[in-house]
Design a protein around this motif. Structure first.
Motif, PDB file in Angstrom:
ATOM      1  N   GLY A 126      -2.782  -1.316 -14.304  1.00  0.00           N
ATOM      2  CA  GLY A 126      -2.453  -2.282 -13.519  1.00  0.00           C
ATOM      3  C   GLY A 126      -1.694  -3.554 -14.157  1.00  0.00           C
ATOM      4  N   PHE A 163       1.096  -3.379 -15.680  1.00  0.00           N
ATOM      5  CA  PHE A 163       2.450  -3.317 -15.659  1.00  0.00           C
ATOM      6  C   PHE A 163       2.935  -3.517 -14.164  1.00  0.00           C
ATOM      7  CE2 PHE A 163       0.801  -0.639 -18.929  1.00  0.00           C
ATOM      8  CZ  PHE A 163       1.575  -1.024 -19.784  1.00  0.00           C
ATOM      9  N   SER A 164       2.313  -3.866 -13.306  1.00  0.00           N
ATOM     10  CA  SER A 164       2.639  -4.387 -11.851  1.00  0.00           C
ATOM     11  C   SER A 164       3.283  -5.803 -11.759  1.00  0.00           C
ATOM     12  CB  SER A 164       1.868  -4.129 -10.976  1.00  0.00           C
ATOM     13  OG  SER A 164       0.357  -4.422 -11.194  1.00  0.00           O
ATOM     14  N   GLY A 165       3.449  -6.221 -10.705  1.00  0.00           N
ATOM     15  CA  GLY A 165       4.302  -7.479 -10.644  1.00  0.00           C
ATOM     16  C   GLY A 165       3.432  -8.524 -11.205  1.00  0.00           C
TER      17      GLY A 165
END
Lengths: 152, 160
Positions: free
Chosen positions: B148, B150-152
């Motif tokens: 999580g 590494f998401s936006g």
């Protein structure tokens, strides 16, 4: 001359404080730890104010071991404040916490934590982790030089 | 090993240092899942899943990037800047491992968000020992960022 305080331990659980100090005792690091029990005291120490107004920004600790669940100001907020001020921004901060909440790990990394360590529940493992962390950050890692604390 | 299973990305152009590093990590069973790239451009291709690494996924970042600073094509500081300024790669632990003794490199490294900075010892045995310690620390002691991270930017639900 008083020994330099190289590790700031931010921890409110007295059992964990004892365990951590015990693990560091017997090593060279044992006498160079300063302990504070809440986030506000951690910020006072790091920003050289209140009872720590005689401290200097030019003598930052080489490692802040930061619990996340803390009274007054929580650990992630302490981290955020450290990272947004050029005088403290580059101090190595390692989360040392029993929080397994994925959100805390994610937020810690997003805010620029250097490293994140789960406190093991086993006594022996706990000691070993503390020793390895202290050894890594005080002996292997090259700490930021003074010039790193004077803004960009 | 597919590029998605890599635990350590070693960015190093000096073949002797590559050998020494791999040997030390393997001798201590720290990892066999090491991928070596020899210049900064290839490092960026790997980390940003493009070019020869178009099949990689941002969901499988390495647990550690060991980054030399003096590199062909794109230098290490530029690689660090790119990694730490993109939300898809920002959380990846990056440790600078360099022979540079220049204070400027140390200051820049920390300002750009390097997780740690290590000077390569010139002595062979010390080099091995340091690589062992850093491998142990980053692969065993440190908790790597979960997917999580590494998401936006920003999660819904506001600030914690």
């Amino acid at each position: 001359m008083k020994e330099e305080q190289e590790i700031l331990l931010v921890e409110d659980n007295s059992g964990d404080v004892e365990l951590t100090l015990h693990a560091l005792r017997g090593s060279d690091f044992g006498r160079r730890v300063h302990v504070v029990g809440d986030g506000e005291a951690a910020l006072d120490f790091l920003f050289c104010r209140g009872p720590y107004s005689s401290r200097s920004f030019e003598r930052p600790p080489k490692l802040v071991l930061l619990d996340l669940k803390l009274p007054k100001v929580d650990g992630l907020e302490v981290l955020r404040q450290i990272r947004t001020d050029p005088r403290t921004k580059t101090i190595p901060v390692v989360a040392f916490t029993s929080s397994q909440a994925e959100g805390d790990v994610i937020e810690g990394y997003r805010l620029g934590i250097n490293s994140y360590i789960y406190k093991p529940t086993d006594f022996g493992d706990f000691r070993e982790m503390v020793k390895q962390a202290a050894q890594y950050w005080l002996q292997i890692n090259q700490p930021p030089p003074l010039a790193a604390f004077r803004g960009q | 090993m597919t590029p998605n299973e890599v635990e350590i990305l070693l960015v190093e152009d000096n073949p002797a240092d590559v050998e020494l590093t791999l040997h030390s990590l393997r001798a201590h069973n720290l990892s066999n899942r090491i991928y070596v790239v020899r210049d900064g451009e290839e490092a960026l291709d790997f980390l940003f899943c493009r070019g020869a690494f178009g099949g990689r996924s941002f969901d499988h970042p390495p647990k550690l990037v060991l980054l030399d600073l003096k590199l062909p094509k794109v230098d290490g500081i530029e690689v660090l800047r790119a990694v730490k300024s993109d939300s898809r790669t920002k959380a990846i632990p990056v440790v600078i491992l360099t022979s540079s003794k220049e204070e400027k490199d140390l200051v820049n490294g920390y300002h750009l968000g390097a997780n740690s900075y290590i000077q390569k010892p010139v002595d062979f045995d010390q080099f091995r020992e340091i690589v062992k310690q850093l491998g142990l620390y980053w692969l065993v002691v440190n908790e790597p960022p979960p997917n999580g991270a590494f998401s936006g930017p920003g999660r819904s639900g506001g600030k914690r």
